[in-house]
Design an enzyme around this catalytic site. Structure first.
Site, PDB file in Angstrom:
ATOM      1  N   HIS A   1      11.219 -48.148  -6.660  1.00 52.95           N
ATOM      2  CA  HIS A   1      12.184 -47.586  -5.712  1.00 52.95           C
ATOM      3  C   HIS A   1      13.433 -46.997  -6.359  1.00 52.95           C
ATOM      4  O   HIS A   1      14.080 -46.158  -5.753  1.00 52.95           O
ATOM      5  CB  HIS A   1      12.589 -48.635  -4.675  1.00 52.95           C
ATOM      6  CG  HIS A   1      11.557 -48.797  -3.586  1.00 52.95           C
ATOM      7  ND1 HIS A   1      10.266 -49.209  -3.850  1.00 52.95           N
ATOM      8  CD2 HIS A   1      11.616 -48.571  -2.245  1.00 52.95           C
ATOM      9  CE1 HIS A   1       9.590 -49.255  -2.702  1.00 52.95           C
ATOM     10  NE2 HIS A   1      10.380 -48.868  -1.730  1.00 52.95           N
TER      11      HIS A   1
ATOM     12  N   ASN B   1      11.429 -53.837  -4.689  1.00 54.87           N
ATOM     13  CA  ASN B   1      11.950 -52.511  -5.043  1.00 54.87           C
ATOM     14  C   ASN B   1      11.169 -51.855  -6.177  1.00 54.87           C
ATOM     15  O   ASN B   1      11.608 -50.829  -6.711  1.00 54.87           O
ATOM     16  CB  ASN B   1      13.436 -52.605  -5.426  1.00 54.87           C
ATOM     17  CG  ASN B   1      14.280 -53.031  -4.246  1.00 54.87           C
ATOM     18  OD1 ASN B   1      13.952 -52.724  -3.100  1.00 54.87           O
ATOM     19  ND2 ASN B   1      15.344 -53.766  -4.509  1.00 54.87           N
TER      20      ASN B   1
ATOM     21  N   HIS C   1       9.037 -40.816   1.995  1.00 52.65           N
ATOM     22  CA  HIS C   1       9.480 -41.994   1.237  1.00 52.65           C
ATOM     23  C   HIS C   1       8.352 -42.499   0.335  1.00 52.65           C
ATOM     24  O   HIS C   1       8.559 -42.795  -0.846  1.00 52.65           O
ATOM     25  CB  HIS C   1       9.940 -43.093   2.199  1.00 52.65           C
ATOM     26  CG  HIS C   1      10.337 -44.359   1.501  1.00 52.65           C
ATOM     27  ND1 HIS C   1      11.433 -44.427   0.662  1.00 52.65           N
ATOM     28  CD2 HIS C   1       9.770 -45.595   1.482  1.00 52.65           C
ATOM     29  CE1 HIS C   1      11.530 -45.658   0.168  1.00 52.65           C
ATOM     30  NE2 HIS C   1      10.527 -46.380   0.640  1.00 52.65           N
TER      31      HIS C   1
ATOM     32  N   ARG D   1      13.326 -61.141  -3.966  1.00 54.31           N
ATOM     33  CA  ARG D   1      13.164 -60.045  -3.006  1.00 54.31           C
ATOM     34  C   ARG D   1      13.345 -58.683  -3.687  1.00 54.31           C
ATOM     35  O   ARG D   1      12.786 -57.673  -3.254  1.00 54.31           O
ATOM     36  CB  ARG D   1      14.137 -60.209  -1.830  1.00 54.31           C
ATOM     37  CG  ARG D   1      13.886 -59.198  -0.728  1.00 54.31           C
ATOM     38  CD  ARG D   1      14.519 -59.588   0.589  1.00 54.31           C
ATOM     39  NE  ARG D   1      14.260 -58.555   1.585  1.00 54.31           N
ATOM     40  CZ  ARG D   1      14.546 -58.658   2.869  1.00 54.31           C
ATOM     41  NH1 ARG D   1      15.097 -59.748   3.328  1.00 54.31           N
ATOM     42  NH2 ARG D   1      14.270 -57.669   3.701  1.00 54.31           N
TER      43      ARG D   1
ATOM     44  N   ARG E   1      27.718 -59.740  20.106  1.00 52.49           N
ATOM     45  CA  ARG E   1      27.760 -60.508  18.838  1.00 52.49           C
ATOM     46  C   ARG E   1      26.402 -61.076  18.458  1.00 52.49           C
ATOM     47  O   ARG E   1      26.305 -62.050  17.721  1.00 52.49           O
ATOM     48  CB  ARG E   1      28.797 -61.627  18.904  1.00 52.49           C
ATOM     49  CG  ARG E   1      30.199 -61.091  19.132  1.00 52.49           C
ATOM     50  CD  ARG E   1      31.249 -62.091  18.732  1.00 52.49           C
ATOM     51  NE  ARG E   1      32.555 -61.522  18.987  1.00 52.49           N
ATOM     52  CZ  ARG E   1      33.180 -61.586  20.154  1.00 52.49           C
ATOM     53  NH1 ARG E   1      32.619 -62.221  21.176  1.00 52.49           N
ATOM     54  NH2 ARG E   1      34.356 -61.039  20.301  1.00 52.49           N
TER      55      ARG E   1
ATOM     56  N   LYS F   1      16.291 -56.687   7.462  1.00 53.99           N
ATOM     57  CA  LYS F   1      17.294 -55.723   6.994  1.00 53.99           C
ATOM     58  C   LYS F   1      17.446 -54.671   8.079  1.00 53.99           C
ATOM     59  O   LYS F   1      16.511 -53.918   8.333  1.00 53.99           O
ATOM     60  CB  LYS F   1      16.846 -55.048   5.700  1.00 53.99           C
ATOM     61  CG  LYS F   1      17.078 -55.868   4.443  1.00 53.99           C
ATOM     62  CD  LYS F   1      16.740 -55.044   3.211  1.00 53.99           C
ATOM     63  CE  LYS F   1      16.921 -55.843   1.934  1.00 53.99           C
ATOM     64  NZ  LYS F   1      16.473 -55.095   0.744  1.00 53.99           N
TER      65      LYS F   1
ATOM     66  N   GLU G   1      18.035 -61.378  -0.715  1.00 52.97           N
ATOM     67  CA  GLU G   1      17.846 -60.643  -1.964  1.00 52.97           C
ATOM     68  C   GLU G   1      18.748 -61.130  -3.085  1.00 52.97           C
ATOM     69  O   GLU G   1      19.411 -60.363  -3.770  1.00 52.97           O
ATOM     70  CB  GLU G   1      18.021 -59.123  -1.741  1.00 52.97           C
ATOM     71  CG  GLU G   1      17.360 -58.328  -2.859  1.00 52.97           C
ATOM     72  CD  GLU G   1      17.218 -56.833  -2.561  1.00 52.97           C
ATOM     73  OE1 GLU G   1      16.843 -56.479  -1.445  1.00 52.97           O
ATOM     74  OE2 GLU G   1      17.475 -56.070  -3.486  1.00 52.97           O
TER      75      GLU G   1
ATOM     76  N   LYS H   1       5.012 -59.832   1.714  1.00 47.64           N
ATOM     77  CA  LYS H   1       6.438 -59.697   2.036  1.00 47.64           C
ATOM     78  C   LYS H   1       6.955 -60.961   2.715  1.00 47.64           C
ATOM     79  O   LYS H   1       8.078 -61.407   2.453  1.00 47.64           O
ATOM     80  CB  LYS H   1       6.684 -58.460   2.907  1.00 47.64           C
ATOM     81  CG  LYS H   1       8.172 -58.256   3.140  1.00 47.64           C
ATOM     82  CD  LYS H   1       8.603 -56.882   3.512  1.00 47.64           C
ATOM     83  CE  LYS H   1      10.143 -56.866   3.568  1.00 47.64           C
ATOM     84  NZ  LYS H   1      10.703 -55.645   4.084  1.00 47.64           N
TER      85      LYS H   1
ATOM     86  N   GLU I   1       3.464 -47.908  -0.192  1.00 53.65           N
ATOM     87  CA  GLU I   1       4.093 -49.246  -0.167  1.00 53.65           C
ATOM     88  C   GLU I   1       3.029 -50.345  -0.262  1.00 53.65           C
ATOM     89  O   GLU I   1       3.273 -51.394  -0.853  1.00 53.65           O
ATOM     90  CB  GLU I   1       4.927 -49.443   1.105  1.00 53.65           C
ATOM     91  CG  GLU I   1       6.198 -48.613   1.182  1.00 53.65           C
ATOM     92  CD  GLU I   1       7.357 -49.167   0.327  1.00 53.65           C
ATOM     93  OE1 GLU I   1       7.222 -50.251  -0.267  1.00 53.65           O
ATOM     94  OE2 GLU I   1       8.399 -48.481   0.262  1.00 53.65           O
TER      95      GLU I   1
ATOM     96  N   HIS J   1      14.070 -43.638  -4.836  1.00 53.07           N
ATOM     97  CA  HIS J   1      15.286 -43.300  -4.075  1.00 53.07           C
ATOM     98  C   HIS J   1      16.033 -42.148  -4.732  1.00 53.07           C
ATOM     99  O   HIS J   1      16.584 -41.285  -4.041  1.00 53.07           O
ATOM    100  CB  HIS J   1      16.226 -44.512  -3.985  1.00 53.07           C
ATOM    101  CG  HIS J   1      15.766 -45.551  -3.018  1.00 53.07           C
ATOM    102  ND1 HIS J   1      16.063 -46.892  -3.162  1.00 53.07           N
ATOM    103  CD2 HIS J   1      15.028 -45.464  -1.877  1.00 53.07           C
ATOM    104  CE1 HIS J   1      15.522 -47.575  -2.154  1.00 53.07           C
ATOM    105  NE2 HIS J   1      14.890 -46.730  -1.371  1.00 53.07           N
TER     106      HIS J   1
HETATM  107  N1  GLY Z   1      12.384 -52.972   1.697  1.00 49.25           N
HETATM  108  C1  GLY Z   1      12.598 -54.029   0.812  1.00 49.25           C
HETATM  109  C2  GLY Z   1      13.131 -55.264   1.469  1.00 49.25           C
HETATM  110  O1  GLY Z   1      12.979 -55.433   2.666  1.00 49.25           O
HETATM  111  O2  GLY Z   1      13.713 -56.072   0.794  1.00 49.25           O
END
Ligand code: GLY
Length: 355
Positions: free
Chosen positions: A246, A243, A263, A239, A119, A141, A235, A225, A183, A250
């Site tokens: 993106h 993107n 990417h 945040r 957990r 993430k 987000e 970041k 990036e 994507h």
């Molecule tokens: N890759 C974008 C973020 O981490 O929000």
């Protein structure tokens, strides 16, 4: 080189260390961060084969590296389960922690394993690619893919430490460095200032793997970041600015089966598409000149079926959010905004990306 401290409203904290040779200081850095108990070292098999001596010597502290042959196609829950089984076999307990060394696929999977195992145990992210150092490494993430799309399962689980060692980037193929630089350029357009000027001055030297050019770009992107995710961990707001480029990027990856573009190449094309929609933006030519320097090894010609698939992928994005398609645009360099996009905007952005 600095340590960048990121404190989240949830009370968690991540320290990012950006330093040539930081990999070898990993045991001391983990001890300094208060991590104890039995660790489990999950390692991308490719990194293990490129840096065997460095990783085997870390094994004296962390136990033998658990090598995992990961790929986008194997970024799945069974792989997360296999990682958790390996952690059990190592005897990692609730007081232990996970160290993840590899590219974004490995760190996303290992971070998810750390979120689920017992957990949740603490973890340390050691991104080994430029793309992962400037993006996936920080922000918590974690995720795995479903057949319906990328990263559709996951959890926010902040690493206690992010260790970026620019020396790891020397062994990357040039195309991978360009992918990460896309990036970095995205960050430079969101930030402006020193990061933008460094990109304009040093992009090709960084792509050639020169550590003196790369390290400040990694630091600038991580600082941006860090600031954004500290203010908006989940987000809910700014945040989403990360993107930039993106939605189209994507869509291009999805329409070509994730094998044609790297990417970063897809993001670079997505940035061109977005800039085409930034009507009235001062410095648009300056931004475009920088974006067009990003080397794209893949041909950008798509057949009509792939173009239609890319437009559909943008629409799917809309369905998941139950709203309109939202693009991140730039009012000016350093000033991003979110805008609802029409079907015509999507078509225009795609055409400009592929022009
Ligand atoms: N890759 C974008 C973020 O981490 O929000």
């Amino acid at each position: 080189m600095p340590t960048i401290e990121v404190r989240f409203a949830s009370g968690t904290r991540t320290d990012c260390v950006i330093e040539p040779g930081a990999l070898q200081r990993l045991p001391a850095l983990c001890a300094g961060a208060g991590l104890g108990g039995t660790p489990g070292l999950l390692c991308d098999a490719r990194v293990l084969s490129l840096h065997p001596d460095a990783l085997l010597s870390l094994g004296e502290h962390f136990g033998d590296p658990i090598g995992r042959a990961v790929s986008e196609a194997r970024k799945t829950l069974p792989e997360v389960e296999a990682m958790c089984e390996a952690l059990t076999a190592r005897g990692v307990g609730r007081d232990g922690y996970v160290v993840a060394i590899g590219g974004g696929v490995l760190t996303d999977l290992a971070g998810l394993a750390a979120a689920l195992y017992l957990r949740g145990v603490p973890w340390v992210s050691v991104p080994s690619t430029l793309l992962a150092q400037v993006d996936a490494g920080l922000g918590g993430k974690t995720g795995a893919n479903l057949s319906a799309g990328k990263n559709l399962i996951g959890a926010f689980h902040q690493p206690r430490l992010v260790i970026c060692d620019p020396l790891l980037l020397a062994t990357l193929p040039s195309r991978e460095r360009w992918s990460g630089l896309a990036e970095v350029v995205k960050c430079a357009l969101l930030e402006g200032g020193d990061l933008l000027q460094r990109c304009e001055r040093d992009l090709e030297q960084a792509a050639a793997g020169e550590a003196e050019a790369l390290a400040p770009l990694v630091e600038g992107a991580v600082r941006l970041k860090a600031r954004i995710v500290a203010a908006d961990e989940r987000e809910g707001g700014q945040r989403a600015f990360l993107n930039l480029g993106h939605t189209v990027g994507h869509a291009l990856e999805a329409a070509t089966g994730y094998t044609h573009f790297s990417h970063g190449e897809a993001v670079a094309l997505g940035l061109r598409g977005m800039l085409a929609l930034c009507d009235g933006m001062p410095e648009r030519d300056r931004a475009l000149r920088l974006v067009e320097r990003i080397r794209i090894a893949a041909g950008s010609g798509l057949d009509s079926g792939q173009r239609e698939a890319a437009l559909q992928a943008m629409r799917r994005d809309k369905k998941v959010r139950r709203g309109g398609v939202r693009f991140v645009l730039l009012e000016r360099i350093g000033t991003p905004v979110l805008r609802e996009a029409s079907a015509e905007d999507c078509a225009r952005a795609l055409a400009a990306a592929l022009a």
